[in-house]
Enzyme design. Structure first.
Site, PDB file in Angstrom:
ATOM      1  N   LYS A   1       0.853  -1.191   0.000  1.00 19.73           N
ATOM      2  CA  LYS A   1       0.000   0.000   0.000  1.00 19.73           C
ATOM      3  C   LYS A   1       0.887   1.238   0.000  1.00 19.73           C
ATOM      4  CE  LYS A   1      -1.874  -1.421   3.873  1.00 19.73           C
ATOM      5  NZ  LYS A   1      -0.927  -2.474   4.337  1.00 19.73           N
TER       6      LYS A   1
ATOM      7  N   TYR B   1       2.904  -4.214  13.320  1.00 22.21           N
ATOM      8  CA  TYR B   1       1.925  -4.729  12.361  1.00 22.21           C
ATOM      9  C   TYR B   1       0.805  -5.468  13.086  1.00 22.21           C
ATOM     10  CZ  TYR B   1       0.056  -7.198   8.310  1.00 22.21           C
ATOM     11  OH  TYR B   1      -0.764  -7.679   7.329  1.00 22.21           O
TER      12      TYR B   1
ATOM     13  N   ARG C   1      -1.968  -7.303  11.927  1.00 19.06           N
ATOM     14  CA  ARG C   1      -2.610  -8.515  11.413  1.00 19.06           C
ATOM     15  C   ARG C   1      -1.723  -9.735  11.626  1.00 19.06           C
ATOM     16  NH1 ARG C   1      -6.596  -6.855   7.187  1.00 19.06           N
ATOM     17  NH2 ARG C   1      -6.490  -4.607   7.011  1.00 19.06           N
TER      18      ARG C   1
END
Length: 345
Positions: free
Chosen positions: A8, A319, A321
């Site tokens: 992203k 992070y 996830r």
């Protein structure tokens, strides 16, 4: 030229900052001999049944199950321009770096773009568990061969194909069955959504059909020369008035025991003292954070995920996830400073 493909834009900007000498272009950033570009999540999606055969546009029982020999990938309309930019950059790349998020979906997300453009050159993998400057620079200095992560890619691909096979076939089958019974809507069934919904429905049914079973719990305040404490009655197996779960349900027996012990002197016949060691709690993973936020703040899982992702992109947290509840090693030396700042909040 070394080309980084991030999952992203925010991740791309963090990598560019770590590389230095960043100059923004349309859809990518130049950093000297390095170029950083990005995806917007999955740029590709699995093809619909009719992409394999036009006959699948009409839902028919005799066509089920639909089992493609090979799965098609189609370009998302909103992603076409960026996918074209990546393709143009790949033509001049001597080395590509997969900069997907550090999980199986992140691995597949970039690998499938390389496959779409038939890239067959050298490829490395950068693993970024946090986006602070120190973590980024350490990750840039310790990249691995992207081929080491093919198992992770294949796991993500197997997940997406399983979702497609179950979702497409079972949704059509359930919907056609529903139409036979007079239902004109679509009856959606998914590999994850349906069993999850079943858990919620079954729990609601248990609550709805709950029948209370009164029982007695006896507590007594015990006075001792060292102080007072509360004791709880623990019945023997031979105790009268118990149900099949060992609970005292006979009121006459409960009041008899209460009357028998009230105001009486007792004798301590056994005392056990234990020393126990308890480690400090680990930082949250996403699921534990969602549980805590739901319990204390009434926040939904999606909102917690969105906020956690935003904090990660602002370099404030690791992070989200991931099931790992340990900090990256490169952040250990900063723990004291972080705790000192948090103590003032």
């Amino acid at each position: 030229m070394r080309l980084f493909i991030a999952e992203k834009p925010s991740l791309g900007r963090a990598i560019a900052a770590g590389l230095g000498n960043a100059e923004k272009r349309n859809g990518y950033i130049e950093c000297g001999q390095n170029v950083v570009t990005w995806c917007f999540g999955h740029l590709l999606e699995m093809g619909k049944p009719e992409s394999y055969d036009e006959k699948y546009k009409v839902w028919k029982k005799e066509d089920l199950p639909i089992l493609p020999n090979a799965f098609n990938a189609s370009v998302r309309k909103e992603s076409a321009a960026q996918l074209k930019i990546i393709g143009q950059l790949l033509r001049d790349a001597e080395l590509v770096v997969n900069a997907g998020d550090p999980d199986r979906e992140g691995q597949l997300l970039v690998d499938e773009v390389l496959e779409y453009h038939n890239y067959a050159g050298s490829c490395e993998r950068i693993w970024l568990a946090a986006l602070d400057d120190r973590s980024v620079k350490k990750a840039l200095a310790s990249m691995a061969d992207n081929n080491d992560y093919t198992g992770l890619r294949d796991a993500a691909r197997a997940r997406s194909q399983a979702d497609w096979l179950v979702g497409m076939n079972c949704t059509r089958a359930m919907t056609l069955k529903g139409r036979d019974a007079g239902n004109q809507g679509v009856l959606s069934l998914g590999r994850v959504q349906t069993p999850t919904l079943a858990l919620v429905v079954n729990r609601d049914l248990v609550i709805e059909n709950f029948k209370p079973h009164p029982y007695f719990t006896l507590h007594v305040e015990i006075l001792h020369e060292a102080g007072s404490f509360i004791g709880t009655f623990q019945p023997f197996d031979t105790q009268k008035g118990l149900d099949d779960q060992g609970r005292l349900i006979n009121p006459d027996e409960a009041y008899r025991i209460k009357k028998e012990v009230s105001g009486q002197a007792g004798k301590i016949i056994e005392a056990v003292t234990e020393k126990k060691k308890k480690n400090p709690p680990l930082p949250h993973c996403l699921s534990s954070l969602q549980k805590a936020a739901s319990s204390k703040l009434g926040m939904g899982a999606k909102k917690v995920l969105d906020l956690a992702q935003a904090l990660y992109e602002k370099k404030l947290t690791t992070y989200p996830r991931s099931d790992c509840r340990y900090l990256p090693e490169e952040q250990f030396d900063e723990a004291g400073n972080v705790l000192a700042v948090l103590a003032n909040v």
